[in-house]
Design an enzyme around this catalytic site. Structure first.
Site, mmCIF file in Angstrom:
data_model
loop_
_atom_site.group_PDB
_atom_site.id
_atom_site.type_symbol
_atom_site.label_atom_id
_atom_site.label_comp_id
_atom_site.label_asym_id
_atom_site.label_seq_id
_atom_site.Cartn_x
_atom_site.Cartn_y
_atom_site.Cartn_z
ATOM 1 N N ARG A 230 0.839 -1.194 0.000
ATOM 2 C CA ARG A 230 0.000 0.000 0.000
ATOM 3 C C ARG A 230 0.877 1.248 0.000
ATOM 4 N NH1 ARG A 230 -3.473 -2.455 -1.842
ATOM 5 N NH2 ARG A 230 -5.541 -2.924 -1.023
ATOM 6 N N HIS A 278 -0.685 0.397 -9.836
ATOM 7 C CA HIS A 278 -1.398 -0.435 -8.853
ATOM 8 C C HIS A 278 -2.049 -1.644 -9.551
ATOM 9 C CE1 HIS A 278 -3.690 -0.537 -4.786
ATOM 10 N NE2 HIS A 278 -3.595 -1.758 -5.311
#
Ligand code: NDP
Ligand code: OXD
Length: 315
Positions: A230, A278
């Site tokens: 993250r 991502h």
């Protein structure tokens, strides 16, 4: 009625609906935002970055499914109903992350960015290549994804270390845990791979002070960073400063403090940085809708839900 609410934002939300419709044509589907209907009928919600508050009116909700491995996007909702939150554990996703980690660990290990530059400049020059067995890949996060990546890296020949919150044993991996184990873990690590969830404890962890503790005299000529966990775990200005002053030799970043990464960010053009949007382990509707439906089927037959997240821990 036991309807399923699909509240998926991001690329291709309609692909999730399509797969549910195909696999359970008899089941009532509610779709955010176009077709919400009477939310009292909703028993299950399959979500990705759904707007906070939308689950509150679901008075008969039995479970919330994240369509990804991470659940931080769910816990941002201050009005989250008090029902089990289930995350994805699926070979399809796990193997995608394994591919990503191996690809980028090898890219740093084999100096691929330097060869790309040399090719553009027509330079025929061999850099002295250390053996994988001289290089330690240190994985932060020894969960489902970290363990699989560790196994792949070990079979390539890397030394592998791992760091987790609680003590873990993983075959062929030197393990460390907690704040007390962090410095020793970093001191042994040439390529740092972050596969941590977003929690209060992991926020801002990868800063200049941490990067300075990585092994400095390793065979790659400096440590490298791969973050596919993250973006909240990293301080981007510190990563840039570390790349500029040589504390870091290179970085691969799949996740960012703010996504999408701003066009203004200097990370885009930094010569030592590789950026991906991502998608280290994208959630594939074809595989994961089946996974969630198998959970619902088992649950409705009286079985227990699997991979229920501990709300206290936050992952
Ligand atoms: P798991 O829950 O299986 O594993 C999480 C690991 O992180 C565990 O080993 C846990 O320790 C460790 N951990 C958590 N908090 C801390 C802490 N404070 N200090 C040290 N270690 C900690 O998760 P997964 O492996 O399935 O997934 C990991 C993360 O990867 C997801 O949460 C998500 O954020 C990210 N992800 C990113 C994707 C992408 O495309 N970029 C795709 C999929 C996931 P312990 O073992 O002690 O519990
Ligand atoms: C996930 C992700 O958590 O894709 O699965 O980030």
């Amino acid at each position: 009625m036991n309807a399923i609410l699909i509240a998926v934002t991001g690329p291709e939300p309609e692909a999730w609906v399509r797969h549910f419709r195909t696999l359970v044509p008899q089941r009532e589907l509610r779709i955010f935002p176009a077709h919400m209907g009477d939310l009292d009928d909703v028993a299950y919600a399959c979500v990705w970055k759904a707007p906070p508050g939308i689950l509150r009116p679901c008075s008969n909700l039995k479970a919330i499914f994240s369509i990804g491995a991470g659940v931080d996007h769910i816990f941002t909702d201050p009005n989250l109903p008090d029902v089990p939150v289930v995350r994805i554990v699926d070979d399809d996703l796990t193997m995608r992350m394994g591919e990503y980690v191996v690809l980028h660990a090898l890219m740093h290990h084999r100096f691929q960015r330097a060869y790309d530059t040399q090719q553009r400049e027509r330079i025929w020059r061999e850099n002295r290549q250390p053996a994988a067995s001289a290089v330690t890949v240190g994985i932060m996060g020894l969960g489902v994804l970290g363990r699989h990546a560790a196994d792949l890296l070990r079979h390539i020949g890397f030394r592998v270390a791992g760091w987790s919150r609680t003590p873990q044993t993983v075959e062929g991996v030197s393990t460390f845990h907690g704040a007390g184990g962090l410095d020793d873990f970093l001191a042994t690590t040439d390529i740092l791979v972050c596969l941590l969830p977003r929690t209060a404890e992991t926020t801002g962890l990868i800063d200049m002070a941490l990067l300075r503790k990585l092994r400095r005299d390793g065979p790659l000529g400096g440590p490298c960073l791969i973050n596919a966990g993250r973006g909240s775990t990293q301080i981007e200005k510190d990563i840039l400063a570390a790349l500029d002053d040589g504390t870091l030799k290179g970085a691969t970043l799949d996740v960012f403090e703010a996504e999408p990464l701003s066009p203004e960010s200097r990370l885009w053009t930094h010569p030592k940085v590789t950026i991906t949007p991502h998608n280290a382990a994208a959630s594939a509707p074809g595989a994961l809708v089946k996974n969630m439906l198998a959970q619902i089927e088992r649950f409705e037959a009286g079985g227990a839900l699997q991979n229920v997240v501990d709300r206290q821990r936050g992952y």
